[in-house]
Motif scaffolding. Structure first.
Motif, PDB file in Angstrom:
ATOM      1  N   GLN A  14      68.381  53.520   8.739  1.00  0.00           N
ATOM      2  CA  GLN A  14      68.059  53.908  10.018  1.00  0.00           C
ATOM      3  C   GLN A  14      69.327  53.098  11.098  1.00  0.00           C
ATOM      4  N   TYR A  15      69.485  52.090  10.874  1.00  0.00           N
ATOM      5  CA  TYR A  15      70.348  51.323  11.397  1.00  0.00           C
ATOM      6  C   TYR A  15      72.040  51.355  11.062  1.00  0.00           C
ATOM      7  N   VAL A  16      72.009  51.964  10.066  1.00  0.00           N
ATOM      8  CA  VAL A  16      73.471  52.147   9.378  1.00  0.00           C
ATOM      9  C   VAL A  16      73.979  53.185   9.619  1.00  0.00           C
ATOM     10  N   ILE A  17      74.845  53.391  10.615  1.00  0.00           N
ATOM     11  CA  ILE A  17      75.271  54.844  11.035  1.00  0.00           C
ATOM     12  C   ILE A  17      76.578  55.227  10.486  1.00  0.00           C
ATOM     13  N   ARG A  18      76.836  56.308  10.013  1.00  0.00           N
ATOM     14  CA  ARG A  18      78.201  56.636   9.456  1.00  0.00           C
ATOM     15  C   ARG A  18      79.004  57.105  10.374  1.00  0.00           C
ATOM     16  N   GLY A  19      80.405  56.518  10.428  1.00  0.00           N
ATOM     17  CA  GLY A  19      81.354  56.683  11.375  1.00  0.00           C
ATOM     18  C   GLY A  19      81.395  55.516  12.328  1.00  0.00           C
ATOM     19  N   SER A  20      82.478  55.233  13.020  1.00  0.00           N
ATOM     20  CA  SER A  20      82.720  54.180  13.864  1.00  0.00           C
ATOM     21  C   SER A  20      82.332  54.579  15.466  1.00  0.00           C
ATOM     22  N   TYR A  21      81.317  54.025  16.065  1.00  0.00           N
ATOM     23  CA  TYR A  21      80.915  54.355  17.529  1.00  0.00           C
ATOM     24  C   TYR A  21      81.150  53.366  18.547  1.00  0.00           C
ATOM     25  N   ALA A  22      82.036  52.969  19.142  1.00  0.00           N
ATOM     26  CA  ALA A  22      82.249  52.251  19.959  1.00  0.00           C
ATOM     27  C   ALA A  22      81.370  52.757  21.256  1.00  0.00           C
ATOM     28  N   GLY A  23      80.849  51.801  22.285  1.00  0.00           N
ATOM     29  CA  GLY A  23      80.291  52.172  23.379  1.00  0.00           C
ATOM     30  C   GLY A  23      80.550  53.369  24.172  1.00  0.00           C
ATOM     31  N   ASP A  35      74.408  63.198  28.021  1.00  0.00           N
ATOM     32  CA  ASP A  35      73.507  63.329  27.039  1.00  0.00           C
ATOM     33  C   ASP A  35      73.585  62.509  25.861  1.00  0.00           C
ATOM     34  N   GLY A  36      74.378  61.508  25.646  1.00  0.00           N
ATOM     35  CA  GLY A  36      74.617  60.858  24.643  1.00  0.00           C
ATOM     36  C   GLY A  36      75.004  61.449  23.313  1.00  0.00           C
ATOM     37  N   ALA A  37      74.920  61.206  22.216  1.00  0.00           N
ATOM     38  CA  ALA A  37      75.192  61.857  20.918  1.00  0.00           C
ATOM     39  C   ALA A  37      74.464  61.653  19.807  1.00  0.00           C
ATOM     40  N   PHE A  38      74.006  62.814  18.973  1.00  0.00           N
ATOM     41  CA  PHE A  38      73.564  62.470  17.726  1.00  0.00           C
ATOM     42  C   PHE A  38      74.207  61.844  16.752  1.00  0.00           C
ATOM     43  N   ILE A  39      73.743  60.837  15.986  1.00  0.00           N
ATOM     44  CA  ILE A  39      74.515  60.013  15.066  1.00  0.00           C
ATOM     45  C   ILE A  39      73.700  59.912  13.751  1.00  0.00           C
ATOM     46  N   TYR A  40      74.094  59.746  12.503  1.00  0.00           N
ATOM     47  CA  TYR A  40      73.421  59.933  11.522  1.00  0.00           C
ATOM     48  C   TYR A  40      73.588  58.699  10.464  1.00  0.00           C
ATOM     49  N   ASP A  41      72.385  58.392   9.858  1.00  0.00           N
ATOM     50  CA  ASP A  41      72.311  57.213   9.164  1.00  0.00           C
ATOM     51  C   ASP A  41      73.265  57.443   7.833  1.00  0.00           C
ATOM     52  N   PHE A  42      74.023  56.508   7.373  1.00  0.00           N
ATOM     53  CA  PHE A  42      74.920  56.516   6.236  1.00  0.00           C
ATOM     54  C   PHE A  42      74.531  56.962   4.814  1.00  0.00           C
ATOM     55  N   ARG A  43      73.149  56.451   4.402  1.00  0.00           N
ATOM     56  CA  ARG A  43      72.434  56.821   3.378  1.00  0.00           C
ATOM     57  C   ARG A  43      71.959  58.191   3.191  1.00  0.00           C
ATOM     58  N   ASN A  44      71.184  58.547   4.055  1.00  0.00           N
ATOM     59  CA  ASN A  44      70.262  59.592   4.115  1.00  0.00           C
ATOM     60  C   ASN A  44      70.469  60.964   5.058  1.00  0.00           C
ATOM     61  N   GLY A  45      71.559  60.692   5.848  1.00  0.00           N
ATOM     62  CA  GLY A  45      71.913  61.639   6.818  1.00  0.00           C
ATOM     63  C   GLY A  45      70.781  62.056   7.694  1.00  0.00           C
ATOM     64  N   TYR A  46      69.841  60.666   8.110  1.00  0.00           N
ATOM     65  CA  TYR A  46      68.832  60.961   9.126  1.00  0.00           C
ATOM     66  C   TYR A  46      69.295  60.966  10.519  1.00  0.00           C
TER      67      TYR A  46
END
Length: 364
Positions: A114-123, A130-141
């Motif tokens: 859950q802590y390893v997110i696909r893609g590069s997201y600077a602040g 509303d922020g953004a939905f981001i997805y974990d690299f391995r499972n797409g959670y």
């Protein structure tokens, strides 16, 4: 000459009288590390030792070193809090203490991912209102990130911006999310970004203790025996809808059966491939809206699908969390070919939902 002096005096007065609000928007700074993210973590002994150990144990080294990712990095303190909470519970039940090196791999892997997110997201890429939905690299959670702007009084670049990082629990409702914040952000490595989580964050969000103290349910007869599944009512969109009845039998808590209008009575039924004894069953709450949960029901068995024997009945039950699997045990030694769960009341409102139902057998 008089006019020139007068003009200069007016300009001085205009600048001196302009009002300073005293508040300035903090400009987000980036720290650059010349290397990959895995190497950065290894370069900080005393800070990320536990994180590196868990990354190594669950086989994320290559992803963290080579893939384009954003890492929300828990520090040693986050892991210490999680293990301490777990072992406090284990001591109460006189169980041996656990360590990061021997807790169950499957649970540790899911939580670390859950802590390893696909893609590069600077602040600043999470600066939307509303922020953004981001997805974990391995499972797409699905996780969520939101930059919280910081303002300071009296000086420029005074207050640090931070990111609110949330486990969405796959729910559209903010009240079901579990969130933490960063201590520092925007450490830029060759393959992505590191945001350091607050030392008050407990690794695993609120799932660490729950996952490692969970007693698994007895074997599921839907899987060990197999059968034909039917229901008294179907989703308005039909049997192939996204939330059709078939998903209440699939053993997956991430799917669910939804009815837009709950009838006075609803049954779920299985005809097993061969008669089998059941002495337990499970119900799993769905991802959102506790008002839709069942609270009254009865379980019955049958040899022919016509004449039924009541095996268990429950009233005013409650699911205290989303995706919560509850196990209900009862006395039975008869092998039935049919089992039926009849739900007679939901918590409130008119809509019904359930993530999963199973009938089980526990060796005595």
């Amino acid at each position: 000459m008089k006019f020139r002096i007068l003009f200069i005096l007016c300009c001085v007065m205009a600048f001196s009288c302009s009002k300073d609000t005293g508040f300035y928007t903090h400009e987000i700074q980036k720290i650059r590390y010349d290397g990959d993210i895995y190497a950065y973590l290894k370069s900080k002994p005393g800070v990320y030792d536990s994180l590196v150990k868990v990354i190594d144990r669950v086989g994320l080294q290559n992803i963290v070193a080579d893939s384009t990712i954003t890492l929300f990095a828990p520090t040693n303190e986050s892991f210490r809090l999680a293990i301490e909470n777990l072992n406090n519970i284990r001591r109460l039940s006189e169980q041996p203490i656990e360590y990061l090196g021997n807790v169950k791999y499957e649970q540790l892997d899911t939580m670390m991912s859950q802590y390893v997110i696909r893609g590069s997201y600077a602040g600043d890429s999470l600066a939307n209102q509303d922020g953004a939905f981001i997805y974990d690299f391995r499972n797409g959670y699905r996780m969520h990130g939101k930059l919280i702007e910081s303002f300071s009084s009296g000086y420029v670049e005074g207050g640090p911006s931070l990111i609110e990082f949330s486990d969405t629990k796959l729910s559209p409702f903010l009240k079901n999310w579990v969130s933490t914040t960063t201590a520092s952000i925007n450490i830029e490595a060759n393959n992505g970004i590191v945001h350091v989580l607050s030392s008050e964050h407990v690794f695993g969000f609120n799932d660490f203790v729950k996952r490692f103290t969970l007693i698994p349910p007895p074997p599921n007869l839907f899987e060990t025996v197999g059968g034909i599944f039917t229901t008294s009512h179907e989703h308005d969109g039909g049997p192939n809808a996204v939330e059709a009845s078939k998903y209440v039998f699939d053993g997956n808590s991430q799917t669910k059966f939804l009815l837009g209008s709950f009838p006075n009575s609803l049954w779920l039924q299985v005809e097993l491939d061969e008669p089998s004894v059941s002495n337990a069953y499970t119900l799993t709450s769905a991802n959102d809206s506790p008002d839709r949960d069942p609270i009254d029901w009865r379980l019955e068995g049958s040899h022919d699908g016509e004449s039924w024997t009541q095996l268990d009945a429950r009233s005013s039950e409650e699911f205290t969390d989303r995706f919560l699997q509850r196990v209900f045990r009862f006395r039975n030694t008869v092998a039935y070919s049919h089992y039926r769960l009849t739900i007679t009341r939901i918590k409130s409102g008119t809509m019904f939902q359930l993530a999963d139902w199973s009938v089980n057998y526990e060796e005595q």
